[in-house]
Design a protein around this motif. Structure first.
Motif, short mmCIF file in Angstrom:
data_model
loop_
_atom_site.label_atom_id
_atom_site.label_comp_id
_atom_site.label_asym_id
_atom_site.label_seq_id
_atom_site.Cartn_x
_atom_site.Cartn_y
_atom_site.Cartn_z
N LEU A 71 0.74 -1.72 0.11
CA LEU A 71 -0.39 -0.12 -0.11
C LEU A 71 1.09 1.46 0.12
CD1 LEU A 71 -3.15 0.50 1.62
CD2 LEU A 71 -1.07 2.11 2.10
N VAL A 72 0.43 2.04 -0.45
CA VAL A 72 1.49 3.33 -1.13
C VAL A 72 0.61 4.89 -0.28
CG1 VAL A 72 2.15 5.37 -2.77
CG2 VAL A 72 2.42 3.27 -3.23
N ASP A 73 -0.45 4.32 -0.07
CA ASP A 73 -1.98 5.71 -0.10
C ASP A 73 -2.83 4.98 0.56
OD1 ASP A 73 -2.09 8.31 1.46
OD2 ASP A 73 -1.86 9.45 0.00
N MET A 74 -3.71 5.91 1.07
CA MET A 74 -5.14 5.81 1.57
C MET A 74 -6.05 6.83 1.60
SD MET A 74 -6.77 3.34 3.78
CE MET A 74 -7.35 4.14 4.94
N ALA A 75 -7.36 7.10 1.09
CA ALA A 75 -8.23 7.84 1.66
C ALA A 75 -9.28 7.42 1.16
CB ALA A 75 -7.98 9.42 -0.01
N VAL A 76 -10.51 8.35 2.65
CA VAL A 76 -11.67 7.94 2.85
C VAL A 76 -12.65 8.86 2.77
CG1 VAL A 76 -13.16 6.40 4.33
CG2 VAL A 76 -11.13 6.20 4.14
N SER A 77 -13.27 9.04 2.28
CA SER A 77 -14.77 10.34 2.20
C SER A 77 -15.87 9.87 1.98
CB SER A 77 -13.82 11.18 1.28
OG SER A 77 -12.32 12.71 1.36
N VAL A 83 -7.86 2.79 -1.87
CA VAL A 83 -6.12 2.63 -1.33
C VAL A 83 -5.47 2.52 -3.17
CG1 VAL A 83 -4.86 0.93 -0.88
CG2 VAL A 83 -7.55 0.38 0.43
N ALA A 84 -4.29 3.32 -3.16
CA ALA A 84 -3.79 3.42 -3.81
C ALA A 84 -2.46 2.33 -4.24
CB ALA A 84 -2.69 4.51 -3.90
N LEU A 85 -1.81 1.89 -4.32
CA LEU A 85 -1.10 0.03 -4.36
C LEU A 85 0.63 0.52 -5.68
CD1 LEU A 85 -3.41 -2.56 -4.94
CD2 LEU A 85 -2.72 -1.67 -2.86
N ASP A 86 1.27 0.14 -4.85
CA ASP A 86 2.52 1.19 -5.77
C ASP A 86 2.59 -0.08 -7.00
OD1 ASP A 86 2.91 -2.02 -5.53
OD2 ASP A 86 4.93 -1.99 -3.76
N SER A 87 1.41 -0.80 -7.79
CA SER A 87 1.94 -1.51 -8.48
C SER A 87 1.20 -0.45 -8.80
CB SER A 87 0.76 -2.66 -8.44
OG SER A 87 -0.48 -2.78 -8.33
N PHE A 88 0.54 0.50 -9.26
CA PHE A 88 -0.04 1.60 -9.91
C PHE A 88 -1.66 1.01 -10.08
CE2 PHE A 88 4.06 3.87 -10.87
CZ PHE A 88 2.95 5.20 -11.33
#
Length: 977
Positions: A71-77, A83-88
């Protein structure tokens, strides 16, 4: 519990947790509470001391979800997790339906670099992805793959200020601000397009630069002022600086929600090409030179800016109330106040710096170390700090750690950060391989204790959940004020607490604080239940005694004061002057009267009267009596003071007739005119009951503004207007008229004449009374009313009132004999008393009953005839004329008799022919069947038929006349054989 109910399971077996226990001294005990009211920091639990089982405020739940890659970054709204993965690739999960996980590919080139950060708008629809090479991508909620933002190329985005006014009905983001790594701020607007090659960014324009290319914009936020919808506030932060921008948005923006700046005509046109300004360009232009900022020292490589709003629903987002900025020295936080600020001003208030807590090191040295958190989140009452291996919650009210828990992670796994769903108020922690949710339950549960510890009693009461908690706050606040000698305020609050009544009253009595005791008793009385009648009576009586003592005390102080400066608007009254004490006296008197108005129904009347009278408070005595409707006491007081006008004023408000009957004698004796006025306004009085008061009235002794007898005035009103028929009233009024010290009988005669034939007074009594008081005309009228005309005429003549005698002589209109006799009586009086022939003759002309021969016997035998020769001649001439008239009438009668004899002779020879077919006009049978009558008109009737027919129309007394009349028509009498 986590929102991902289907993914969360107990993770204690697979992921062991270690919670740190702090000592019992972490929280100091609250004033007025036992030392056992401590905090269990691992859960944020504070015992309220009432024995209930409460859930922990904070809890860390592991989300059972297997990441396909790191996991690279995550956001919840808005309950949407990305979820952003390092596999683009991106994973998008709707937390309302967590079983469905969308996998979205980021369309990129190999040279675009790695995903650095993602930014998710509050509606959960717009996602911006930025890479470390400055390539940026955009994803809309319905898309299955991203689009490149060509205008953003080369810009490494570090922060985004989303527009709160974006709604679910509008697909665009509205105007948003973009913060970059090199210290620039851009304005843009994204609107998804269906065509793949159409650009979503409507414009992308730089609006500000901090002129420090090495300082990234780590936090960016803007808010609209509540009052002026064209005024905005923007806050931007770097790792060491915080900027505030206040101003009006540009002229191209709308006044309500900002102009949605879109291209006109050709879709490729931009704002720069049209020469237009962005919405925030005008606001930032005021800060181009010497922008104001605050700088905090430190070399923290990362920084965050967070805001809190109490109202966080998507359709009703409130304005931000507080902020928190993660810096090197600590958490810089404060509240936001929106008012009349202009360019260069600040909306930040009550700013504080929370230093990071120092904790013992892991080794045995016991050295305290300060660790800087990776990320921070802001709730209403806590700061949530994320470290590289743990999570902490610090209470904003006392800066104490109330929760701390280690985050379990595996080998090669590192904590990345924390994200917050500002709409649903959920908190998420993510590592390279795991996701955790930090649950917050009933955060404000124990806030009341913390405010109570800080002696912020109003705030503590606002967060109390039950009466027991409120009672503890009231008790602590009241005792605190009492210790500060703020006795009145303490009394008000003691009344709301459950501290025993005896204890509180003794506290004020021992301090000799009567005013505070009065306040306490008043508030306690207000809070008693409706059924507590005895308690209300006791407290109300005690308060009466306190008020009376206070009034007397103030009067004594005012009388003993030596100086009394004239108060004016410029100077205030000093506390030892007469004017000051008099002002206090007026206030207490008004307060006491208000108290009586509210609680007079709960007072025992005899006791209250006794208390007020014992203190000599006449005004209060009268006020209380008037208030409860006891007008007898008020009237008695004013009568004792001989203040008749005030007594009458009170009497006029009374509706009980007995009160009038009781006090009217003395009032009628001293103030008859106004007393009668009051009587005349009352329609429910019995005049007979007022006779004693009228007897006390003496018109000769009272000096009045009017000369009219007031007793007569009232009784006349009763008789004339109220139509009273009581004989006692009429006899009394007659007595008053007859006994007046005047010879004028006009009023008495008017009264007697108005009575008419239906007299309500006693005639015998009236005659005797008028005779005794020499009311001749009235006596004559009474005789006349009694039908004693001879006595009336005789009495009138005895008093030489010929005119009155003549008037009464004409009253027996139907008895001419009596009238003539009365006129002869008057004539004899005139002839014998006046001995004047001319006046006698004049009198003779006034009557049509008397003639000259009737009055001749009254003259003396030797009177000279010459004096009335003309009258005698006139009488003789009238006799002659009368004789001639009689002769003419006799001649006419003789002629009529002759005619009648002739008619009788002719009737003897008259006949009628009757045919055998003639029938009776009544029964229609043949006439010859029985005796019949035949009339000249040829109508025939049987005798019995005719008799029956005629008797219908005549009465018995006329039967004889009828029998005689039959013979007058000479009918033919026939009998059949």
């Amino acid at each position: 519990m986590s929102l991902l109910d289907d993914y969360i399971e107990s993770s204690e077996a697979a992921h062991g947790t270690s919670a740190i226990q702090y000592g019992v001294n972490t929280f100091a005990s609250v004033n007025g509470f036992d030392e056992q009211d401590d905090v269990r920091l691992e859960t944020g639990y504070i015992s309220t001391g009432f024995g209930q089982v409460e859930e922990p405020i904070f809890g860390l739940d592991y989300v059972q979800f297997q990441m396909p890659t790191k996991l690279v970054d995550m956001a919840v709204s808005n309950n949407i997790l990305v979820v952003a993965l390092d596999s683009f690739r991106l994973l998008r999960i709707d937390l309302d339906n967590p079983l469905e996980v969308e996998e979205i590919e980021i369309v990129r080139k190999p040279s675009d670099g790695k995903v650095n950060k993602i930014f998710f708008d509050p509606t959960g629809r717009h996602l911006i992805i930025t890479t470390d090479y400055g390539e940026n991508y955009y994803l809309y909620e319905k898309w299955k793959k991203t689009k490149s933002l060509s205008k953003f190329k080369g810009v490494i985005i570090t922060s985004v200020a989303w527009n709160k006014q974006a709604t679910l009905t509008d697909p665009s983001t509205r105007e948003i601000l973009i913060g970059t790594k090199n210290g620039l701020i851009y304005e843009t607007c994204l609107e998804p397009a269906d065509e793949y090659f159409k650009r979503e960014e409507k414009y992308f324009k730089q609006v500000y630069s901090i002129h420090e290319s090495t300082m990234p914009i780590t936090g960016l936020y803007f808010e609209q002022f509540p009052v002026n919808n064209r005024k905005y506030f923007v806050m931007a932060t770097t790792t060491t600086r915080i900027y505030q921008f206040i101003g009006l948005i540009g002229p191209n923006s709308s006044s309500s929600s900002g102009l949605h700046l879109s291209s006109a005509g050709n879709g490729n046109d931009t704002i720069e090409e049209r020469g237009e300004k962005a919405m925030f360009e005008n606001l930032f232009s005021k800060y181009d030179v010497n922008p104001g900022y605050q700088e905090l020292p430190g070399e923290l490589p990362h920084s965050e800016l967070h805001f809190f709003s109490r109202f966080h629903e998507l359709q009703q987002q409130g304005i931000a109330e507080s902020f928190a900025w993660l810096t090197g020295p600590g958490i810089y936080h404060g509240s936001l106040v929106y008012g009349s600020q202009n360019v260069g001003d600040s909306v930040v208030d009550d700013v504080q710096l929370l230093q990071y807590p120092a904790t013992p090191s892991d080794d045995d040295s016991g050295k305290l170390i300060t660790e800087i958190p990776i990320s921070v989140a802001l709730t209403e009452f806590h700061f949530i700090l994320l470290y590289k291996d743990r999570i902490r919650a610090i209470c904003q009210l006392n800066d104490q750690i109330v929760y701390e828990e280690m985050i379990p992670f595996g080998h090669g796994e590192t904590i990345i950060g924390m994200t917050v769903d500002d709409i649903k108020k959920t908190f998420w922690i993510y590592t390279t391989l795991s996701i955790y949710e930090l649950t917050v339950n009933n955060e404000e549960r124990d806030v009341w204790k913390l405010y109570l510890e800080k002696k912020r009693y109003n705030s503590a009461l606002r967060y109390c959940k039950d009466p027991a908690q409120k009672d503890k706050v009231f008790t602590a606040q009241a005792r605190d004020y009492f210790s500060q000698r703020r006795y009145k305020m303490s009394a008000e609050i003691f009344a709301d607490s459950t501290v025993p009544f005896e204890e509180v009253t003794l506290m004020f009595v021992e301090k000799d604080e009567v005013d505070a005791l009065r306040v306490y008793l008043s508030n306690k009385l207000n809070r008693l239940r409706k059924n507590d009648q005895t308690q209300k009576t006791i407290l109300a009586t005690w308060l009466v005694e306190i008020y009376l003592s206070k009034l007397n005390s103030l009067e004594n102080l005012a009388s003993s004061a030596h100086c009394s400066p004239i108060p004016n608007k410029a100077t205030s009254l000093t506390s030892n002057t007469e004017a000051y004490f008099l002002e206090q006296l007026d206030e207490i008197r008004d307060e006491f009267r208000t108290f009586l108005e509210s609680y007079s129904g709960h007072l025992h009347r005899p006791t209250a009267y006794h208390l007020i009278a014992s203190h000599g408070r006449n005004d209060e005595f009268l006020f209380f009596a008037s208030l409860i409707g006891d007008y007898e006491k008020v009237i008695s007081h004013w009568i004792a003071e001989k203040n008749w006008s005030k007594a009458l004023a009170v009497l006029s408000k009374e509706a009980d007739p007995d009160v009038f009957y009781r006090f009217s004698p003395v009032l009628m004796e001293n103030e008859p005119y106004e007393t009668v006025n009051v009587w005349m306004r009352q329609s429910n009085l019995n005049p007979r009951q007022l006779i004693p008061a009228l007897l006390r009235y003496d018109h000769k002794k009272v000096v009045e503004k009017v000369n009219q007898n007031q007793a007569i005035r009232y009784l006349s009103h009763v008789v004339a207007n109220l139509n009273n028929t009581d004989p006692a009233i009429h006899n009394f009024l007659l007595t008053l008229y007859a006994t007046q010290q005047t010879s004028d009988e006009t009023a008495l005669l008017t009264f007697l004449k108005n009575e008419g034939r239906e007299m309500h007074y006693n005639l015998d009594y009236a005659l005797r009374l008028c005779t005794q008081n020499g009311r001749t005309q009235s006596c004559v009228h009474i005789y006349s009313q009694m039908g004693l005309y001879e006595e009336a005429v005789t009495l009138a003549l005895q008093n030489h009132d010929v005119e009155l005698a003549r008037i009464n002589a004409d009253k027996p209109e139907e008895d001419d004999v009596l009238r003539k006799k009365l006129w002869l009586t008057i004539a004899r009086y005139i002839v014998q008393e006046n001995k004047d022939i001319k006046s006698a003759l004049e009198f003779l002309k006034q009557s049509n009953l008397l003639k000259i021969e009737d009055i001749l016997p009254f003259f003396p035998d030797f009177v000279i005839i010459n004096d009335f020769k003309e009258e005698i001649c006139d009488a003789l001439e009238k006799y002659n004329a009368t004789i001639d008239d009689i002769k003419v009438e006799m001649d006419e009668a003789t002629r009529s008799s002759d005619h009648i004899r002739l008619d009788i002779r002719e009737l003897k020879s008259r006949f009628a022919i009757v045919n055998s077919v003639d029938r009776c006009y009544c029964c229609n049978y043949p006439l010859y069947s029985r005796t019949f009558y035949m009339f000249p008109c040829q109508h025939g009737f049987h005798s019995d038929c005719l008799t029956d027919k005629v008797r219908i129309y005549i009465c018995i007394s006329v039967q004889a006349i009828y029998e005689h009349g039959k013979k007058c028509y000479f009918p033919l009498r026939c009998s059949t054989r």
